[in-house]
Design an enzyme around this catalytic site. Structure first.
Site, PDB file in Angstrom:
ATOM      1  N   LYS A 121       0.851  -1.183   0.000  1.00  0.00           N
ATOM      2  CA  LYS A 121       0.000   0.000   0.000  1.00  0.00           C
ATOM      3  C   LYS A 121       0.888   1.234   0.000  1.00  0.00           C
ATOM      4  CE  LYS A 121      -3.892   2.179   2.408  1.00  0.00           C
ATOM      5  NZ  LYS A 121      -4.868   2.064   3.508  1.00  0.00           N
ATOM      6  N   ASP A 226     -14.071   5.408   9.706  1.00  0.00           N
ATOM      7  CA  ASP A 226     -14.369   5.233   8.274  1.00  0.00           C
ATOM      8  C   ASP A 226     -14.842   3.799   8.037  1.00  0.00           C
ATOM      9  OD1 ASP A 226     -14.686   5.965   5.674  1.00  0.00           O
ATOM     10  OD2 ASP A 226     -12.583   5.801   5.117  1.00  0.00           O
TER      11      ASP A 226
END
Length: 470
Positions: A121, A226
């Site tokens: 990532k 989130d």
């Protein structure tokens, strides 16, 4: 910017040395001067400008000469530095296809020597779709200056720390392998994002599992902030895995309840639309007693006890600590007590306070008048500075003269009290006489006084001064 790993084959040690030099210079420079890059890189045989030209060709650096000749790293150059470090550590040996794109990151497949596939990532904060990072996230904390590369590095370090801690406490998260700069290496989750799933065999069980994760996080002192269908992975066996952690905050945060309710609301809304699950919220009476009970209860933030751990303090999660919260509550209680006391005292003494206030206002006005008088005197003194200097230099004034002048002025003043102009002139004469007696002003020599060393010129100048004084 597309990551083209083939360029790594054509980069030499000198190229990476210059890239590292630019990275070091960006600690305190928005644009690193070319002279500083040459000094930091200090290549043995020179040729730094040739290397810079090569890096510009591959778009690993950005050149700007508007203010001065400077360079800065691009995200592609920062990617190559992180990938080179990971390869040197032996974390992986190959980079594969891109498997995910987000508003603040890109995800790629990487392979180790034994063929294990991992996920890489790369955080890319500062995209057009998500530029309000400084106001939405607290990566900077007390810092004021920043750039996007540095923010991406802070986000990667934060996500790696949260992932490690949650894995140790038994949460279904990817296995964190390594972290460098803005790059995080983790295990590849075999599954699909929940937003792509159209059917589930047991949607009720999956829903309860996901809500249970939200409650478990809150019990450990954390809120995801989130937690929605885009950050939940589910495999063929309907096993749930959480991803994306850099925005997590503590339950002591001032907006913790709002974030918690938003996460829960996203899950309820998605399952009600996608899988037609019906939810009925609790209806509370005025006294607080529950009127109806339903099959799925919406969790309440205030009813969750933080008893499983203190991960927010261990990881320095964003938000207030428990100590800060207690101090704020004590301060509020003390403020309420002071307000009540002041109200009780104020009701009995309103008349007395009003009288004192009127007296203070009158005193203030008197003081203002007294302050205005010396200001006027100072202005008059400045306007008459030349005349006083002439009196001092001539030396003709003496005490008896001042007495005579004062007597004359008193007579004139008594005869002409109604004329303000005469009074003003008399005041001027008085101040002149007092200045001459006390010698308040020093004599100012003329600009050509160094030439007057005797003779006719000096004698004439003295006569002129005396005449001007008379």
């Amino acid at each position: 910017m597309k990551l083209d790993v083939d360029v790594l084959r054509y980069l030499s040690k000198d190229d990476f040395r210059v890239l590292t030099a630019v990275e070091m210079g960006m600690r305190n420079h928005e644009l690193v001067p070319s002279e500083l890059v040459v000094r930091i890189a200090s290549l043995k045989h020179g040729g730094t400008y040739k290397v810079l030209k090569n890096l510009l060709k591959y778009k690993l650096l950005h050149h700007d000469s508007s203010k001065y000749d400077g360079f800065r790293l691009t995200y592609l150059g920062y990617d190559f530095l992180a990938i080179k470090t990971m390869v040197n550590r032996g974390v992986f040996v190959a980079v594969g296809r891109q498997i995910g794109v987000g508003k603040e990151s890109d995800i790629f497949e990487v392979a180790t020597e034994d063929g294990t596939v991992l996920a890489m990532k790369l955080h890319r904060l500062g995209r057009t779709s998500f530029r309000a990072v400084k106001s939405k996230r607290d990566y900077l904390r007390h810092r004021s200056n920043y750039n996007w590369l540095y923010l991406s590095r802070l986000a990667a370090l934060k996500e790696f720390a949260f992932m490690k801690a949650l894995e140790e406490h038994g949460f279904p998260v990817p296995n964190a392998v390594d972290c460098n700069r803005h790059c995080v290496i983790m295990s590849l989750v075999e599954g699909y994002p929940l937003v792509q799933v159209k059917q589930l065999q047991n949607p009720d069980i999956v829903f309860e599992t996901i809500i249970g994760l939200v409650i478990r996080l809150a019990e450990h002192g954390l809120i995801h902030c989130d937690f929605n269908e885009f950050n939940i992975m589910i495999d063929d066996d309907e096993k749930v895995t959480m991803i994306d952690f850099p925005q997590m905050v503590s339950v002591s945060h001032r907006n913790a309840q709002m974030y918690f309710d938003r996460d829960v609301g996203c899950i309820f809304k998605f399952f009600s639309k996608r899988f037609n699950l019906s939810f009925q919220e609790h209806k509370h009476d005025i006294d607080g007693s529950e009127v109806d009970t339903e099959e799925y209860d919406r969790p309440c933030f205030s009813s969750i006890a933080k008893c499983a751990g203190f991960l927010d303090k261990e990881l320095s999660a964003s938000g207030f600590t428990g100590k800060d919260q207690d101090e704020i509550e004590k301060f509020i209680e003390v403020g309420i007590e002071k307000d009540t006391r002041s109200d009780d005292e104020g009701t009995g003494d309103e008349a007395h306070i009003s009288d004192e206030f009127a007296e203070t206002n009158i005193k203030d006005f008197d003081s203002l008048k007294l302050l205005e008088q010396p200001e006027r005197v100072n202005r008059d003194e400045k306007s008459e500075a030349e005349e006083r200097q002439q009196f001092c230099e001539a030396g003709q004034s003496s005490e008896p003269d001042t007495r005579e002048l004062s007597d004359k002025e008193e007579v004139n003043e008594s005869n002409n009290e109604d004329n303000p102009e005469l009074i003003h002139r008399l005041n001027k004469h008085r101040r002149k006489a007092a200045a001459a007696v006390h010698g308040r002003r020093k004599s100012v020599t003329s600009r050509n006084s160094y030439k007057d060393k005797g003779g006719k010129s000096s004698h004439n100048s003295k006569i002129q001064k005396q005449l001007s004084g008379w």
